[in-house]
Enzyme design. Structure first.
Site, mmCIF file in Angstrom:
data_model
loop_
_atom_site.group_PDB
_atom_site.id
_atom_site.type_symbol
_atom_site.label_atom_id
_atom_site.label_comp_id
_atom_site.label_asym_id
_atom_site.label_seq_id
_atom_site.Cartn_x
_atom_site.Cartn_y
_atom_site.Cartn_z
ATOM 1 N N TYR A 122 0.852 -1.202 0.000
ATOM 2 C CA TYR A 122 0.000 0.000 0.000
ATOM 3 C C TYR A 122 0.877 1.238 0.000
ATOM 4 O O TYR A 122 1.894 1.301 0.703
ATOM 5 C CB TYR A 122 -0.907 0.016 1.245
ATOM 6 C CG TYR A 122 -1.754 1.267 1.357
ATOM 7 C CD1 TYR A 122 -3.034 1.296 0.837
ATOM 8 C CD2 TYR A 122 -1.251 2.413 1.970
ATOM 9 C CE1 TYR A 122 -3.816 2.444 0.921
ATOM 10 C CE2 TYR A 122 -2.019 3.571 2.058
ATOM 11 C CZ TYR A 122 -3.301 3.582 1.534
ATOM 12 O OH TYR A 122 -4.063 4.726 1.610
ATOM 13 N N GLU A 210 -3.529 7.599 -4.092
ATOM 14 C CA GLU A 210 -3.472 6.311 -3.404
ATOM 15 C C GLU A 210 -3.225 5.181 -4.394
ATOM 16 O O GLU A 210 -3.933 5.060 -5.395
ATOM 17 C CB GLU A 210 -4.780 6.064 -2.660
ATOM 18 C CG GLU A 210 -4.787 4.781 -1.836
ATOM 19 C CD GLU A 210 -6.109 4.566 -1.118
ATOM 20 O OE1 GLU A 210 -6.109 4.492 0.110
ATOM 21 O OE2 GLU A 210 -7.151 4.472 -1.806
#
Length: 260
Positions: A122, A210
């Site tokens: 992530y 993101e």
């Protein structure tokens, strides 16, 4: 302002960020043509809506439970397989955790080349209002909602605050790379990846960028498998190319009327 995944990836590609090859499709026929152009044995058909959790979602009209992101292993007539998959998704209502029960109609798809995934990580850049700095957030728990990671295993979240004058430095990138367990040539690749990502974030007046998941391939490459971007509305006057990406079908009617 939010944009679609395929739009975010096109922007990131311009800054040298590694993303898989892909093409947008608005009809099953366009999806079939995209499949022919991309080739390969595996393609991924992704619903394009302004909401997360597409893969875990479901279509309201379809009891089979298949989600809004579908991996298709191609046979002899792969383009027909992709066309059939596209027909089952386009024009239907996708319900995810973020859309609520009403869901969102899928009006476009992104047909993307399959990737040999070894690890899922992530990565995000966002504006930290408390420090007035861009903050880099990373975790080894790719594919999960970052809120869940923060609640269940907060020790797996790594942060680096970036001075706006100095910008992203090599030690920021190395800190993140080491914390994610990257080794050898992957550290150099991650440094280049993060540098390009930061340049895109600042140059485009983004508020959030993101990458979930950021993947390490079987060959050790670092690739953005997904990309979510939203932008500072107050800066759109100097980003006409970003304002042109607005999809009014995805916006709340009341908010759209207020903007207009």
């Amino acid at each position: 302002m939010n944009i679609h995944e395929y739009q975010a990836k096109a922007l990131l590609r311009d800054f040298g960020v590694a993303v898989p090859a892909g093409q947008v499709a608005y009809t099953p026929n366009e999806a079939a043509k995209a499949a022919e152009a991309l080739g390969g044995d595996v393609l991924v058909v992704k619903s394009q809506i302004h909401a997360g959790g597409r893969g875990a979602g479901h279509f309201a009209e379809q009891p089979d439970g298949k989600g809004g992101v579908r991996v298709v292993k191609l046979g002899a007539n792969g383009s027909a397989q992709i066309a059939d998959t596209a027909a089952a998704m386009l024009g239907h209502t996708l319900v995810t955790k973020q859309t609520g029960a009403a869901g969102q109609e899928v009006r476009r798809l992104y047909i993307e080349a399959g990737v040999d995934i070894a690890r899922e990580l992530y990565l995000a850049l966002l504006i930290d209002r408390a420090s007035s700095r861009v903050t880099l957030i990373a975790s080894t728990e790719g594919g999960m909602e970052i809120e869940e990671v923060a609640e269940q295993t907060p020790e797996k979240i790594i942060q680096a605050s970036i001075d706006p004058v100095a910008g992203l430095q090599g030690f920021h990138a190395r800190k993140i790379a080491f914390a994610l367990g990257l080794q050898g040539a992957q550290i150099k690749a991650a440094t280049a990846f993060l540098t390009s990502l930061y340049q895109a974030f600042t140059a485009l007046d983004a508020a959030l960028l993101e990458i979930n998941p950021l993947v390490v391939t079987g060959e050790g490459e670092i690739i953005a498998l997904d990309a979510k971007m939203n932008f500072d509305d107050n800066a759109l006057y100097r980003q006409p190319q970003i304002a042109a990406l607005r999809d009014e079908d995805e916006e709340d009617p009341a908010e759209l009327a207020a903007t207009q």
